[in-house]
Design a protein around this motif. Structure first.
Motif, mmCIF file in Angstrom:
data_model
loop_
_atom_site.group_PDB
_atom_site.id
_atom_site.type_symbol
_atom_site.label_atom_id
_atom_site.label_comp_id
_atom_site.label_asym_id
_atom_site.label_seq_id
_atom_site.Cartn_x
_atom_site.Cartn_y
_atom_site.Cartn_z
ATOM 1 N N GLY A 114 -4.164 -10.544 -2.256
ATOM 2 C CA GLY A 114 -4.375 -9.488 -1.271
ATOM 3 C C GLY A 114 -3.546 -8.252 -1.556
ATOM 4 O O GLY A 114 -4.025 -7.121 -1.391
ATOM 5 N N TRP A 115 -2.298 -8.436 -1.974
ATOM 6 C CA TRP A 115 -1.470 -7.265 -2.298
ATOM 7 C C TRP A 115 -2.094 -6.459 -3.432
ATOM 8 O O TRP A 115 -2.095 -5.222 -3.396
ATOM 9 N N ILE A 116 -2.611 -7.153 -4.425
ATOM 10 C CA ILE A 116 -3.268 -6.459 -5.535
ATOM 11 C C ILE A 116 -4.491 -5.697 -5.019
ATOM 12 O O ILE A 116 -4.722 -4.535 -5.371
ATOM 13 N N ALA A 117 -5.278 -6.333 -4.151
ATOM 14 C CA ALA A 117 -6.470 -5.683 -3.599
ATOM 15 C C ALA A 117 -6.099 -4.412 -2.842
ATOM 16 O O ALA A 117 -6.742 -3.362 -2.992
ATOM 17 N N HIS A 118 -5.047 -4.484 -2.021
ATOM 18 C CA HIS A 118 -4.634 -3.310 -1.258
ATOM 19 C C HIS A 118 -4.103 -2.214 -2.180
ATOM 20 O O HIS A 118 -4.357 -1.019 -1.951
ATOM 21 N N ALA A 119 -3.358 -2.600 -3.207
ATOM 22 C CA ALA A 119 -2.859 -1.604 -4.149
ATOM 23 C C ALA A 119 -4.007 -0.915 -4.882
ATOM 24 O O ALA A 119 -4.033 0.314 -5.016
ATOM 25 N N LEU A 120 -4.987 -1.692 -5.332
ATOM 26 C CA LEU A 120 -6.126 -1.105 -6.046
ATOM 27 C C LEU A 120 -6.906 -0.161 -5.138
ATOM 28 O O LEU A 120 -7.325 0.924 -5.567
ATOM 29 N N TYR A 165 -4.826 3.023 -4.744
ATOM 30 C CA TYR A 165 -4.848 3.872 -5.939
ATOM 31 C C TYR A 165 -6.091 4.761 -5.957
ATOM 32 O O TYR A 165 -6.058 5.873 -6.498
ATOM 33 N N ALA A 166 -7.180 4.273 -5.379
ATOM 34 C CA ALA A 166 -8.424 5.043 -5.380
ATOM 35 C C ALA A 166 -8.434 6.135 -4.321
ATOM 36 O O ALA A 166 -9.347 6.971 -4.296
ATOM 37 N N ALA A 167 -7.446 6.151 -3.446
ATOM 38 C CA ALA A 167 -7.351 7.174 -2.397
ATOM 39 C C ALA A 167 -6.438 8.304 -2.863
ATOM 40 O O ALA A 167 -5.523 8.091 -3.669
ATOM 41 N N ASN A 168 -6.671 9.474 -2.341
ATOM 42 C CA ASN A 168 -5.877 10.634 -2.772
ATOM 43 C C ASN A 168 -4.570 10.775 -2.003
ATOM 44 O O ASN A 168 -3.570 11.244 -2.548
ATOM 45 N N GLU A 169 -4.584 10.386 -0.730
ATOM 46 C CA GLU A 169 -3.435 10.690 0.112
ATOM 47 C C GLU A 169 -2.278 9.723 -0.091
ATOM 48 O O GLU A 169 -2.476 8.581 -0.482
ATOM 49 N N GLN A 170 -1.082 10.220 0.157
ATOM 50 C CA GLN A 170 0.107 9.373 0.196
ATOM 51 C C GLN A 170 0.312 8.945 1.641
ATOM 52 O O GLN A 170 0.181 9.751 2.565
ATOM 53 N N ILE A 171 0.614 7.677 1.851
ATOM 54 C CA ILE A 171 0.806 7.181 3.215
ATOM 55 C C ILE A 171 2.098 7.753 3.780
ATOM 56 O O ILE A 171 3.174 7.587 3.209
ATOM 57 N N ARG A 229 0.828 -1.207 0.000
ATOM 58 C CA ARG A 229 0.000 0.000 0.000
ATOM 59 C C ARG A 229 0.861 1.254 0.000
ATOM 60 O O ARG A 229 0.525 2.250 -0.669
ATOM 61 N N CYS A 230 1.948 1.240 0.764
ATOM 62 C CA CYS A 230 2.836 2.411 0.777
ATOM 63 C C CYS A 230 3.358 2.695 -0.629
ATOM 64 O O CYS A 230 3.397 3.850 -1.075
ATOM 65 N N ALA A 231 3.774 1.634 -1.337
ATOM 66 C CA ALA A 231 4.260 1.821 -2.708
ATOM 67 C C ALA A 231 3.145 2.337 -3.610
ATOM 68 O O ALA A 231 3.349 3.266 -4.407
ATOM 69 N N ALA A 232 1.953 1.756 -3.485
ATOM 70 C CA ALA A 232 0.832 2.197 -4.313
ATOM 71 C C ALA A 232 0.447 3.637 -4.025
ATOM 72 O O ALA A 232 0.004 4.365 -4.917
ATOM 73 N N SER A 233 0.622 4.078 -2.778
ATOM 74 C CA SER A 233 0.247 5.458 -2.436
ATOM 75 C C SER A 233 1.148 6.483 -3.112
ATOM 76 O O SER A 233 0.775 7.646 -3.247
ATOM 77 N N THR A 234 2.344 6.050 -3.548
ATOM 78 C CA THR A 234 3.223 6.949 -4.311
ATOM 79 C C THR A 234 2.905 6.905 -5.798
ATOM 80 O O THR A 234 3.544 7.598 -6.582
#
Length: 389
Positions: free
Chosen positions: A362-368, A371-377, A222-227
């Motif tokens: 699960g990793w794919i689910a968390h990344a998806l 991606y739909a969130a605006n904020e960066q973790i 998720r941290c990677a996806a948030s970037t």
């Protein structure tokens, strides 16, 4: 008005049963207030300490140990309950009875259309010989852009299809085979050359391994996806965390000591010897479930049902009972995976391969979802070091 009572750091930490660093973290998060004391020392409000102690006790009584840290984000994917993980309102243990990993993927990913309708992707380029399953997967994911020109896409309508392709591709890399368009449990069972009974256990294990809320590897993904890192890079981040012996590689440690349990082994003597040496018992106990890991119970019950005449399975109740008597712990999912591996004579590292293939979902689910969130973790650290005068 009652005069507030204040405790020293040592007294407050002792009452909470934590280290001083944890006490300071509670203060930084506003859970406990403090005031200046004699010298440079701080004093801590006793009412806050006891209120927090009561909250921790109620969480323990509810059946789960409190997960470390406060919630840092919201999710609609998975709830950890005393009955095990719940995927978008569906108990994973119920889904494990008949569902495939692909069915769970479409549930976790919130799919409206079938993302697995597309043909399987091409396999990874030739990888160096001698690599283990997780290292093969790392190299294969890094090479993903060579065959997918849209590997860096952030288009929502494409990401689920990319996820399905990456799940098949990743499973093939773990198995050192080529991707195919059959269910993942069939792909794994075919590579292992096992019976229908083992295939069914593999299917259930994949479902139960799919997600476990914000575990270390899911948080890394998720941290990677948030970037806005691409999907294959988010999976690489999750995989990096997964490789550790305290996470994905735990089933290897369990399989290692289980390999010494033969038909003539005195199980009580073997476990007592481990205990006397101060050895831990990998595969028993869990940082989240206070009593029992429902995922392990589900898999072991299926194993007893499907292979009750197997000599090792016949001895499992004794082994589990003695482990409880000597260590005070119950089996977790790593033990169940290692037991399946031993019962059916699966190849080395099979438990880890199954766990990883399931967790890719699960990793794919968390990344998806990220991606739909605006904020960066960007969580904050509680600084407990030396401060300037």
């Amino acid at each position: 008005m009652t005069k507030p009572i204040y405790l020293s750091a040592r007294e407050a930490a002792a009452e909470l049963g934590v280290q001083p660093a944890t006490l300071y973290a509670y203060v930084s998060r506003g859970l406990i207030s403090s005031v200046a004391g004699p010298g440079k020392k701080r004093r801590y409000d006793a009412s806050d300490v006891r209120r927090l102690k009561g909250r921790k006790a109620s969480e323990d009584h509810a059946g789960n140990r409190p997960l470390t840290g406060d919630p840092v984000l919201e999710t609609e994917l998975t709830l950890i309950s005393p009955d095990g993980p719940v995927y978008r309102g569906r108990r994973a243990t119920d889904l494990a009875e008949n569902s495939t990993l692909e069915t769970v993927a479409t549930l976790l990913w919130g799919s409206e259309a079938d993302p697995f309708a597309e043909p399987a992707p091409d396999g990874p380029p030739a990888l160096p010989a001698g690599l283990g399953p997780l290292d093969r997967l790392m190299m294969a994911l890094a090479a993903w852009p060579l065959q997918d020109k849209a590997a860096f896409t952030q288009a929502p309508k494409l990401l689920q299809v990319k996820g399905a392709a990456l799940l098949r591709y990743g499973t093939a890399a773990l198995l050192n085979t080529q991707p195919v368009s059959v269910p993942v449990h069939s792909q794994i069972a075919g590579a292992f050359g096992v019976s229908a009974s083992a295939k069914n256990l593999i299917r259930a294990a994949l479902v139960l391994s799919a997600d476990h809320e914000l575990n270390t590897s899911a948080f890394a993904a998720r941290c990677a996806a948030s970037t806005r890192a691409p999907l294959h890079a988010a999976l690489l981040s999750g995989l990096g965390a997964f490789t550790g012996p305290r996470h994905g590689a735990a089933s290897d440690r369990t399989a290692a000591w289980l390999s010494d349990i033969g038909p003539e082994t005195d199980i009580e003597e073997a476990l007592s010897a481990r205990l006397s040496r101060g050895d831990t018992l990998p595969g028993f106990g869990h940082s989240v479930y206070l009593e029992r890991d429902p995922r392990a119970d589900c898999l072991l019950e299926m194993l007893f049902r499907n292979a009750q005449d197997h000599p090792f399975v016949a001895r499992l109740p004794q082994l589990i009972s003695l482990a409880g008597d000597l260590y005070g712990l119950s089996p977790n999912i790593d033990f169940a995976l290692a037991a399946i591996q031993k019962t059916y004579g699966l190849p080395r590292e099979s438990g880890k391969i199954i766990f990883c293939a399931g967790r890719i979902t699960g990793w794919i689910a968390h990344a998806l979802e990220q991606y739909a969130a605006n904020e960066q973790i960007r969580p904050r650290a509680a600084y407990v070091g030396i401060r300037p005068e």
